[in-house]
Design a protein around this motif. Sequence first.
Motif, PDB file in Angstrom:
ATOM      1  N   GLY A  45     -55.592  29.797 -50.598  1.00 20.20           N
ATOM      2  CA  GLY A  45     -55.011  29.303 -50.439  1.00 20.20           C
ATOM      3  C   GLY A  45     -53.932  28.783 -49.062  1.00 20.20           C
ATOM      4  N   LEU A  46     -54.646  29.818 -47.990  1.00 15.05           N
ATOM      5  CA  LEU A  46     -53.299  29.611 -46.309  1.00 15.05           C
ATOM      6  C   LEU A  46     -53.543  28.580 -46.141  1.00 15.05           C
ATOM      7  CD1 LEU A  46     -54.206  33.548 -45.265  1.00 15.05           C
ATOM      8  CD2 LEU A  46     -52.733  32.745 -46.961  1.00 15.05           C
ATOM      9  N   ASN A  47     -52.744  28.193 -44.764  1.00 19.38           N
ATOM     10  CA  ASN A  47     -53.674  26.775 -43.866  1.00 19.38           C
ATOM     11  C   ASN A  47     -53.745  27.815 -42.689  1.00 19.38           C
ATOM     12  OD1 ASN A  47     -51.585  27.855 -42.147  1.00 19.38           O
ATOM     13  ND2 ASN A  47     -49.939  26.781 -42.642  1.00 19.38           N
ATOM     14  N   ALA A  48     -54.635  26.817 -41.529  1.00 17.42           N
ATOM     15  CA  ALA A  48     -55.392  26.606 -41.447  1.00 17.42           C
ATOM     16  C   ALA A  48     -55.028  28.060 -40.092  1.00 17.42           C
ATOM     17  CB  ALA A  48     -56.094  25.563 -40.449  1.00 17.42           C
ATOM     18  N   ALA A  49     -53.382  28.304 -39.727  1.00 20.06           N
ATOM     19  CA  ALA A  49     -53.128  28.598 -38.550  1.00 20.06           C
ATOM     20  C   ALA A  49     -53.413  30.182 -39.808  1.00 20.06           C
ATOM     21  CB  ALA A  49     -51.534  28.208 -39.051  1.00 20.06           C
ATOM     22  N   GLU A  50     -52.583  29.922 -41.395  1.00 18.74           N
ATOM     23  CA  GLU A  50     -52.626  31.295 -41.843  1.00 18.74           C
ATOM     24  C   GLU A  50     -53.896  32.389 -41.382  1.00 18.74           C
ATOM     25  OE1 GLU A  50     -48.375  29.586 -44.625  1.00 18.74           O
ATOM     26  OE2 GLU A  50     -51.003  29.952 -45.048  1.00 18.74           O
ATOM     27  N   VAL A  51     -54.961  31.392 -41.796  1.00 18.49           N
ATOM     28  CA  VAL A  51     -56.378  31.772 -41.822  1.00 18.49           C
ATOM     29  C   VAL A  51     -56.696  32.168 -40.123  1.00 18.49           C
ATOM     30  CG1 VAL A  51     -58.885  31.507 -42.145  1.00 18.49           C
ATOM     31  CG2 VAL A  51     -56.891  29.837 -43.389  1.00 18.49           C
ATOM     32  N   ALA A  52     -56.190  31.597 -39.345  1.00 16.15           N
ATOM     33  CA  ALA A  52     -56.709  32.288 -37.890  1.00 16.15           C
ATOM     34  C   ALA A  52     -55.741  33.410 -37.897  1.00 16.15           C
ATOM     35  CB  ALA A  52     -55.878  30.600 -36.905  1.00 16.15           C
ATOM     36  N   ARG A  53     -54.253  33.429 -38.528  1.00 10.24           N
ATOM     37  CA  ARG A  53     -53.141  34.703 -38.326  1.00 10.24           C
ATOM     38  C   ARG A  53     -54.695  36.307 -39.022  1.00 10.24           C
ATOM     39  NH1 ARG A  53     -47.817  35.318 -39.130  1.00 10.24           N
ATOM     40  NH2 ARG A  53     -47.388  36.842 -37.567  1.00 10.24           N
ATOM     41  N   MET A  54     -54.650  35.663 -40.273  1.00  5.32           N
ATOM     42  CA  MET A  54     -56.129  36.914 -40.704  1.00  5.32           C
ATOM     43  C   MET A  54     -57.294  37.208 -39.690  1.00  5.32           C
ATOM     44  SD  MET A  54     -55.231  38.445 -43.393  1.00  5.32           S
ATOM     45  CE  MET A  54     -54.358  37.820 -44.896  1.00  5.32           C
ATOM     46  N   LEU A  55     -57.531  36.026 -39.738  1.00  7.32           N
ATOM     47  CA  LEU A  55     -59.142  36.400 -39.228  1.00  7.32           C
ATOM     48  C   LEU A  55     -58.867  37.783 -37.902  1.00  7.32           C
ATOM     49  CD1 LEU A  55     -60.936  33.178 -38.531  1.00  7.32           C
ATOM     50  CD2 LEU A  55     -61.630  34.940 -39.991  1.00  7.32           C
ATOM     51  N   ILE A  56     -57.745  37.196 -37.485  1.00  2.00           N
ATOM     52  CA  ILE A  56     -57.061  37.912 -36.170  1.00  2.00           C
ATOM     53  C   ILE A  56     -57.024  39.301 -36.498  1.00  2.00           C
ATOM     54  CG2 ILE A  56     -55.643  38.494 -33.627  1.00  2.00           C
ATOM     55  CD1 ILE A  56     -55.144  35.623 -34.179  1.00  2.00           C
ATOM     56  N   LEU A  57     -56.161  39.965 -37.737  1.00  3.12           N
ATOM     57  CA  LEU A  57     -56.004  40.624 -37.782  1.00  3.12           C
ATOM     58  C   LEU A  57     -57.922  41.367 -38.626  1.00  3.12           C
ATOM     59  CD1 LEU A  57     -54.058  42.952 -39.577  1.00  3.12           C
ATOM     60  CD2 LEU A  57     -53.985  41.518 -41.487  1.00  3.12           C
ATOM     61  N   VAL A  58     -57.868  40.570 -39.081  1.00  5.28           N
ATOM     62  CA  VAL A  58     -60.180  41.454 -39.856  1.00  5.28           C
ATOM     63  C   VAL A  58     -60.382  41.944 -38.295  1.00  5.28           C
ATOM     64  CG1 VAL A  58     -61.815  41.301 -40.666  1.00  5.28           C
ATOM     65  CG2 VAL A  58     -59.200  39.753 -41.862  1.00  5.28           C
ATOM     66  N   GLN A  59     -60.262  41.090 -37.336  1.00  4.95           N
ATOM     67  CA  GLN A  59     -60.762  41.811 -36.219  1.00  4.95           C
ATOM     68  C   GLN A  59     -60.367  43.222 -35.617  1.00  4.95           C
ATOM     69  OE1 GLN A  59     -61.083  37.939 -34.067  1.00  4.95           O
ATOM     70  NE2 GLN A  59     -63.354  37.523 -34.479  1.00  4.95           N
ATOM     71  N   GLN A  60     -58.876  43.056 -35.874  1.00  5.17           N
ATOM     72  CA  GLN A  60     -57.718  44.538 -35.024  1.00  5.17           C
ATOM     73  C   GLN A  60     -58.890  45.403 -36.294  1.00  5.17           C
ATOM     74  OE1 GLN A  60     -56.027  44.242 -32.427  1.00  5.17           O
ATOM     75  NE2 GLN A  60     -55.676  46.172 -32.799  1.00  5.17           N
ATOM     76  N   LEU A  61     -58.933  45.443 -37.114  1.00  5.36           N
ATOM     77  CA  LEU A  61     -59.213  46.313 -38.801  1.00  5.36           C
ATOM     78  C   LEU A  61     -60.173  47.375 -38.049  1.00  5.36           C
ATOM     79  CD1 LEU A  61     -58.492  44.836 -42.137  1.00  5.36           C
ATOM     80  CD2 LEU A  61     -56.801  45.778 -40.739  1.00  5.36           C
ATOM     81  N   ARG A  62     -61.042  45.830 -37.080  1.00  3.41           N
ATOM     82  CA  ARG A  62     -62.702  46.982 -36.814  1.00  3.41           C
ATOM     83  C   ARG A  62     -62.639  47.559 -35.786  1.00  3.41           C
ATOM     84  NH1 ARG A  62     -67.985  44.472 -36.050  1.00  3.41           N
ATOM     85  NH2 ARG A  62     -67.153  42.293 -35.417  1.00  3.41           N
ATOM     86  N   ARG A  63     -61.767  46.786 -34.645  1.00  2.00           N
ATOM     87  CA  ARG A  63     -61.103  47.734 -33.295  1.00  2.00           C
ATOM     88  C   ARG A  63     -60.014  48.741 -33.666  1.00  2.00           C
ATOM     89  NH1 ARG A  63     -60.759  42.704 -30.978  1.00  2.00           N
ATOM     90  NH2 ARG A  63     -58.747  42.298 -31.750  1.00  2.00           N
TER      91      ARG A  63
END
Length: 245
Positions: free
Chosen positions: A168-186
């Motif tokens: 249900g997220l728009n493209a910009a919100e998805v991009a933001r969530m992807l950054i958050l997921v990558q940050q979790l791994r870091r």
Amino acid sequence: MSPSLLSVAGVTKRFGGLVAVDDVSLEVAPGEIVGLIGPNGAGKTTLFNMMAGAFPPDRGDIVFDGHSLRGRSAATICRLGLVRTFQIPQPFGSMTVLETIQTAALLHDRSIAASRAAALAIARRVGLEGREASPTPSLTNAQKKRLEVARALGANPKLILLDEVMAGLNAAEVARMLILVQQLRRDGVTVVLVEHNMEAVLRVSDRLVVLETGRKIADGPPRSVVEDPAVIRAYLGEGTEEDAA
Ligand SMILES: Nc1ncnc2c1ncn2[C@@H]1O[C@H](COP(=O)(O)OP(=O)(O)OP(=O)(O)O)[C@@H](O)[C@H]1O
Ligand SMILES: [Mg+2]
């Protein structure tokens, strides 16, 4: 091969006559981002429910960080460091953003001051700074998804299970969530994510595991998994576009 952080061995779950998860085995190594995909009703959330201790498997075993999860409650599993988000965000009534995150942080940190400081840091980490005092029902869908991640982070997880946090997220919100997921791994958190947004899951996953009607049909590098004829067959005729953001 690095030792597994999570090891699922021959796990089966029935609901009456329906075999929702059928003899599934999989391994997750520390530091991995694993995408768990499959058509609607494939058993993804049911598998998450068993990993997180909502209910036990009928058969098979799950070992997390060296501990068998057999007979352990969701709260105990959470304290071991395995935490999930919910497919449908479940904000606690009229609590504020900060109170919601702090409640999770209190699981491992009994001090009010320390759990509040931890919750403030997590709110910033997920991009909810400025909304700390907002009642959770007033959040947008995208903010509720980030609050789900924040609440999970409050429990200080080693492994986080994300169930459709991009739905249900728009493209910009998805991009933001992807950054958050990558940050979790870091930050040292291992991630398993259930996701229908194929573009997003391909962008972020080291490995894909595919379920179809309860059975695991593929497990491997994302690019080769999506070209696997069995996986393509599983998705043909499935209305997955409806979920693409
Ligand atoms: N508590 C339950 N009681 C009875 N049947 C259930 C229950 N939970 C799930 N099921 C059934 O088990 C199967 C797997 O459901 P599950 O929710 O795990 O699928 P999913 O892969 O997460 O699907 P989606 O992508 O739609 O979220 C479905 O047929 C579902 O209807
Ligand atoms: Mg589901």
